[in-house]
Write a protein that holds these residues in place. Structure first.
Motif, mmCIF file in Angstrom:
data_model
loop_
_atom_site.group_PDB
_atom_site.id
_atom_site.type_symbol
_atom_site.label_atom_id
_atom_site.label_comp_id
_atom_site.label_asym_id
_atom_site.label_seq_id
_atom_site.Cartn_x
_atom_site.Cartn_y
_atom_site.Cartn_z
ATOM 1 N N GLU A 165 -3.205 11.221 15.354
ATOM 2 C CA GLU A 165 -2.794 9.670 15.790
ATOM 3 C C GLU A 165 -4.356 8.811 15.460
ATOM 4 O O GLU A 165 -4.370 7.887 15.338
ATOM 5 N N GLN A 166 -5.575 9.776 15.419
ATOM 6 C CA GLN A 166 -6.739 8.831 15.379
ATOM 7 C C GLN A 166 -7.412 9.783 14.085
ATOM 8 O O GLN A 166 -7.629 11.290 14.088
ATOM 9 N N VAL A 167 -8.222 9.030 13.611
ATOM 10 C CA VAL A 167 -9.193 9.611 13.005
ATOM 11 C C VAL A 167 -10.853 9.203 12.821
ATOM 12 O O VAL A 167 -10.509 8.041 13.172
ATOM 13 N N GLU A 168 -11.718 10.043 12.595
ATOM 14 C CA GLU A 168 -13.086 9.442 13.074
ATOM 15 C C GLU A 168 -13.977 9.018 11.798
ATOM 16 O O GLU A 168 -13.467 9.649 10.573
ATOM 17 N N ILE A 169 -14.523 7.589 11.605
ATOM 18 C CA ILE A 169 -14.606 7.363 10.057
ATOM 19 C C ILE A 169 -16.036 6.749 10.878
ATOM 20 O O ILE A 169 -16.819 6.965 11.188
ATOM 21 N N TRP A 213 -5.419 6.070 12.737
ATOM 22 C CA TRP A 213 -5.233 6.456 11.354
ATOM 23 C C TRP A 213 -4.118 5.110 10.648
ATOM 24 O O TRP A 213 -4.083 5.050 9.514
ATOM 25 N N ARG A 214 -2.993 4.854 11.687
ATOM 26 C CA ARG A 214 -2.402 4.005 11.181
ATOM 27 C C ARG A 214 -3.165 2.126 10.873
ATOM 28 O O ARG A 214 -2.367 1.600 10.074
ATOM 29 N N ASP A 215 -4.003 2.435 11.357
ATOM 30 C CA ASP A 215 -4.778 0.979 11.205
ATOM 31 C C ASP A 215 -5.154 0.606 9.671
ATOM 32 O O ASP A 215 -5.418 -0.668 9.383
ATOM 33 N N LEU A 216 -5.316 1.783 9.033
ATOM 34 C CA LEU A 216 -6.301 1.948 8.498
ATOM 35 C C LEU A 216 -5.280 1.216 6.656
ATOM 36 O O LEU A 216 -5.485 1.034 5.915
ATOM 37 N N GLN A 217 -3.939 1.286 7.455
ATOM 38 C CA GLN A 217 -2.431 0.686 6.548
ATOM 39 C C GLN A 217 -2.385 -0.748 6.632
ATOM 40 O O GLN A 217 -1.750 -1.561 5.702
ATOM 41 N N MET A 219 0.864 -1.334 -0.125
ATOM 42 C CA MET A 219 0.029 -0.456 0.150
ATOM 43 C C MET A 219 1.012 1.353 -0.082
ATOM 44 O O MET A 219 1.658 1.254 0.253
ATOM 45 N N ASN A 220 0.619 2.532 -0.574
ATOM 46 C CA ASN A 220 0.932 3.518 -0.633
ATOM 47 C C ASN A 220 0.934 4.323 1.135
ATOM 48 O O ASN A 220 0.478 4.213 1.321
ATOM 49 N N PRO A 221 2.046 4.834 1.120
ATOM 50 C CA PRO A 221 2.581 5.333 2.180
ATOM 51 C C PRO A 221 0.920 6.502 2.600
ATOM 52 O O PRO A 221 1.194 7.235 1.677
ATOM 53 N N LEU A 222 0.413 6.112 3.903
ATOM 54 C CA LEU A 222 -0.491 7.652 3.636
ATOM 55 C C LEU A 222 -0.533 8.626 4.325
ATOM 56 O O LEU A 222 0.688 8.803 5.612
ATOM 57 N N ASN A 223 -0.589 9.826 4.297
ATOM 58 C CA ASN A 223 -0.588 10.720 5.669
ATOM 59 C C ASN A 223 -1.735 11.272 5.704
ATOM 60 O O ASN A 223 -2.168 11.209 5.227
ATOM 61 N N PRO A 224 -1.379 11.427 7.452
ATOM 62 C CA PRO A 224 -2.771 11.774 7.938
ATOM 63 C C PRO A 224 -3.145 13.474 7.748
ATOM 64 O O PRO A 224 -4.478 13.031 8.190
ATOM 65 N N LYS A 225 -2.515 13.585 7.651
ATOM 66 C CA LYS A 225 -3.588 15.478 7.022
ATOM 67 C C LYS A 225 -3.856 15.397 6.166
ATOM 68 O O LYS A 225 -5.039 16.283 5.650
ATOM 69 N N LYS A 226 -4.044 14.250 4.806
ATOM 70 C CA LYS A 226 -5.066 14.250 3.810
ATOM 71 C C LYS A 226 -5.721 12.822 3.816
ATOM 72 O O LYS A 226 -6.316 12.534 3.181
ATOM 73 N N ASP A 230 -3.578 -3.970 5.904
ATOM 74 C CA ASP A 230 -4.447 -5.099 4.567
ATOM 75 C C ASP A 230 -5.168 -6.303 4.597
ATOM 76 O O ASP A 230 -6.126 -5.677 4.162
ATOM 77 N N SER A 231 -5.602 -6.417 6.239
ATOM 78 C CA SER A 231 -5.642 -7.422 6.541
ATOM 79 C C SER A 231 -7.376 -7.351 6.645
ATOM 80 O O SER A 231 -8.391 -7.400 6.565
ATOM 81 N N VAL A 232 -7.449 -5.684 7.100
ATOM 82 C CA VAL A 232 -8.255 -5.339 7.551
ATOM 83 C C VAL A 232 -9.498 -4.028 7.042
ATOM 84 O O VAL A 232 -10.083 -3.480 6.409
ATOM 85 N N TRP A 233 -8.398 -2.982 5.923
ATOM 86 C CA TRP A 233 -8.844 -2.308 5.625
ATOM 87 C C TRP A 233 -8.352 -2.271 4.066
ATOM 88 O O TRP A 233 -7.689 -2.343 3.629
ATOM 89 N N ARG A 234 -9.050 -1.844 3.180
ATOM 90 C CA ARG A 234 -8.638 -2.065 1.199
ATOM 91 C C ARG A 234 -9.074 -0.375 1.279
ATOM 92 O O ARG A 234 -9.701 0.671 1.513
ATOM 93 N N GLN A 235 -8.137 0.633 0.820
ATOM 94 C CA GLN A 235 -8.557 2.313 0.178
ATOM 95 C C GLN A 235 -9.536 2.293 -0.523
ATOM 96 O O GLN A 235 -9.836 1.265 -1.870
ATOM 97 N N GLY A 236 -10.595 3.143 -1.040
ATOM 98 C CA GLY A 236 -11.676 3.239 -2.028
ATOM 99 C C GLY A 236 -12.399 2.469 -1.891
ATOM 100 O O GLY A 236 -12.491 1.430 -0.605
ATOM 101 N N TRP A 237 -13.637 2.166 -2.106
ATOM 102 C CA TRP A 237 -14.757 1.617 -2.369
ATOM 103 C C TRP A 237 -14.769 0.234 -2.847
ATOM 104 O O TRP A 237 -14.958 0.586 -4.667
ATOM 105 N N VAL A 238 -14.508 -0.967 -3.095
ATOM 106 C CA VAL A 238 -14.132 -2.193 -3.389
ATOM 107 C C VAL A 238 -15.475 -2.833 -3.335
ATOM 108 O O VAL A 238 -16.214 -3.013 -2.097
#
Length: 73
Positions: free
Chosen positions: A42-46, A59-63, A1-8, A65-73
Motif C-alpha cells: 500500500e505504501q512507499v517511502e520517498i 503508491w497509488r498517489d504517484l499515478q 500514464m503507464n500502469p505502475l507495479n508497486p514491486k518495481k 498526474d496533477s501531483v507527480w510526474r515520473q522521472g526528473w523533469v
C-alpha cells in the motif's frame, strides 16, 4: 500514464508538480511491505533529493498526474 507495479517502484525517480520548500525531485527509497504477506503493498517511502527528507505516501498517489510526474523533469 503507464500502469505502475508497486514491486518495481524501488529507486524510481519522481518530480513534484508543485514543489514545496525546494523539494521537487524525489526517489522511492523503500517499498513498505505489509504486516501480513498476503496483503497487497500500500505504501512507499520517498526521499527528497535536495534535503534527504523522507515521507511515506500511498503508491497509488504517484499515478495522479496533477501531483507527480515520473522521472526528473
Amino acid at each position: 500514464m503507464n500502469p505502475l507495479n508497486p514491486k518495481k517502484l524501488l529507486l524510481t525517480k519522481w518530480t513534484a508538480v508543485k514543489p514545496v520548500a525546494k523539494q521537487k525531485h524525489f526517489l522511492v527509497s523503500r517499498v513498505i511491505q505489509p504486516v501480513e504477506p498476503t496483503n497487497p503493498i500500500e505504501q512507499v517511502e520517498i526521499e527528497a533529493v535536495f534535503s534527504k527528507a523522507t515521507k511515506i505516501v500511498a503508491w497509488r498517489d504517484l499515478q495522479d498526474d496533477s501531483v507527480w510526474r515520473q522521472g526528473w523533469v
